[in-house]
Write an enzyme that holds these catalytic residues in place. Structure first.
Site, PDB file in Angstrom:
ATOM      1  N   SER A  84      -5.396   7.436 -26.889  1.00 38.81           N
ATOM      2  CA  SER A  84      -6.791   7.093 -27.108  1.00 38.81           C
ATOM      3  C   SER A  84      -7.214   7.511 -28.521  1.00 38.81           C
ATOM      4  O   SER A  84      -6.524   7.204 -29.484  1.00 38.81           O
ATOM      5  CB  SER A  84      -7.661   7.750 -26.026  1.00 38.81           C
ATOM      6  OG  SER A  84      -8.969   7.239 -26.058  1.00 38.81           O
ATOM      7  N   ASP A 118      -7.251   1.696 -22.749  1.00 35.29           N
ATOM      8  CA  ASP A 118      -7.137   3.110 -23.095  1.00 35.29           C
ATOM      9  C   ASP A 118      -5.940   3.771 -22.434  1.00 35.29           C
ATOM     10  O   ASP A 118      -5.730   3.680 -21.223  1.00 35.29           O
ATOM     11  CB  ASP A 118      -8.408   3.846 -22.683  1.00 35.29           C
ATOM     12  CG  ASP A 118      -8.572   5.148 -23.432  1.00 35.29           C
ATOM     13  OD1 ASP A 118      -7.746   6.056 -23.206  1.00 35.29           O
ATOM     14  OD2 ASP A 118      -9.489   5.254 -24.254  1.00 35.29           O
TER      15      ASP A 118
END
Length: 387
Positions: free
Chosen positions: A44, A206
């Protein structure tokens, strides 16, 4: 020789804390240190920090300095568009998708448009330098993790020395590739907030989602010691298991619910994996080395150091919400993202405002400098110090 891996977790704007830790490391380690982390793994927002380090042509101190300058000069408009019309378009796309089986016709669904982040990273990071650093043996491997929405797998895209091979485990895999901008934006696409990214035949989001073993990629890539930077203060002694629960006056706000969902993705998996590693280390240390070799266990203790915030990030975020643009504040206030309602966690992931970033960077710097002796001991190979 020891091969230390740097593991950077996700967390949106919380990743500014990691930069403060890296700044302290750059001061503690010798100025001419080329790269103390032959293996770098990010997820991320942590993936952005990881690639910025892996793709820098200079030494460690120079790469950290440039990364810190990027964060210090960052504004919310550099990450996502936040005008009233931009929010309206995001809500409109999500509403219209209800008439199309929940699918966006022209682009992946998201509340916010992160096109500015694409432009910023394209200007700031030269991805060709990753191959150059690997060829020069400055870097052994770099990995960033994303989640495939079709397969449900956590995929670690890695670029490294030729002898490194991919791997397949339950719900996770390692795929060798030349890392590009789309890998980076896929890894940092917070679900429903930022759009997914198509890579080959699949859309990715993500990397913290469904990442069952955040430490695993580093071990697969040949690391035998780990330096982990988290973005949660849960491991702080002041947040013990016996801490009293304050009485509440109302049911959880939407922001509080969303905040826990985000924490379950960005925080819990890493902390659970660290706890599992520490217990396994303790068990292995009880077994004499000669017995482990005789039984061919294929396991050995992993030296590690974990750095995480000594103060509550949510509390800091609650004080800094006022620095957000009006449109974002209106949205966050509507869903209860304030300290009073316990929803500041949700706000912290989008708080790319300089006052919040600066305080987190300073916190990361101070947390690391206070333990500078332990940091030096870790990098000189002394017995398993921990923060």
């Amino acid at each position: 020789m020891s091969r230390t891996a740097l593991i950077l977790s996700g967390g949106g704007a919380r990743a500014a804390y990691q930069v403060g830790v890296l700044q302290a490391l750059a001061e503690i380690l010798p100025a001419d240190t080329v790269n103390p982390f032959p293996v770098i793994c990010g997820t991320s927002a942590g993936a952005i920090n990881a690639i910025a380090l892996a793709a820098h042509p200079g030494n460690f101190r120079e790469s950290v300095t440039e990364l810190a300058e990027i964060w210090q000069g960052l504004s919310i408009g550099d990450v996502y568009r936040h005008g009233w019309s931009d929010f309206g378009k995001g809500f409109g796309r999500i509403f219209l998708s209800l008439f199309n089986e929940g699918v966006g016709r022209q682009r992946p669904l998201s509340l916010l448009d992160n096109a500015p982040l694409w432009d910023l990273l394209a200007k700031k990071i030269d991805f060709a330098n990753i191959a150059r650093n690997i060829e020069a043996s400055k870097l052994h491997a770099v990995s960033i993790t994303a989640m495939g929405y079709s397969s449900g797998r956590s995929v670690s895209f890695f670029q490294g020395q030729e002898e490194l091979a991919g791997w397949k485990r339950f719900r996770r895999a390692g795929v060798p590739t030349d890392i590009r901008l789309e890998h980076l934006l896929a890894s940092s696409a917070i679900p429903t907030i930022f759009p997914t990214v198509r890579i080959a035949q699949e859309y990715y989001g993500d990397g913290a989602l469904r990442q069952l073993a955040p430490i695993s990629p580093a071990l697969h890539l040949g690391a035998d010691s780990l330096f982990v930077i988290g973005v949660s203060g849960n491991r702080s002694p002041s947040r013990g298991l016996n801490k009293a629960v304050m009485p509440v006056r109302h049911s959880p706000s939407m922001a509080q619910i969303v905040g826990h969902l985000l924490n379950s993705a960005f925080v819990d998996a890493l902390e659970n994996d660290i706890e599992h590693m520490e217990r396994l280390n303790h068990l292995l240390e009880l077994i004499p080395p000669e017995v482990r070799a005789e039984q061919n266990l294929g396991l050995k203790p992993v030296r590690n150091m974990i750095v995480s915030p000594s103060k509550g990030v949510d509390a800091i975020a609650g004080r800094k919400v006022r620095y957000l643009p009006r449109s974002v504040r209106f949205f966050l206030r509507a869903i209860g993202a304030t300290t009073k309602s316990g929803g500041a966690t949700a706000a912290s992931y989008l708080l790319f405002a300089n006052p919040f970033i600066s305080e987190l960077m300073e916190l990361g710097y101070q947390d690391t400098m206070w333990e500078s002796a332990s940091v030096e001991a870790f990098f000189t190979g002394q017995k398993n110090p921990q923060l």
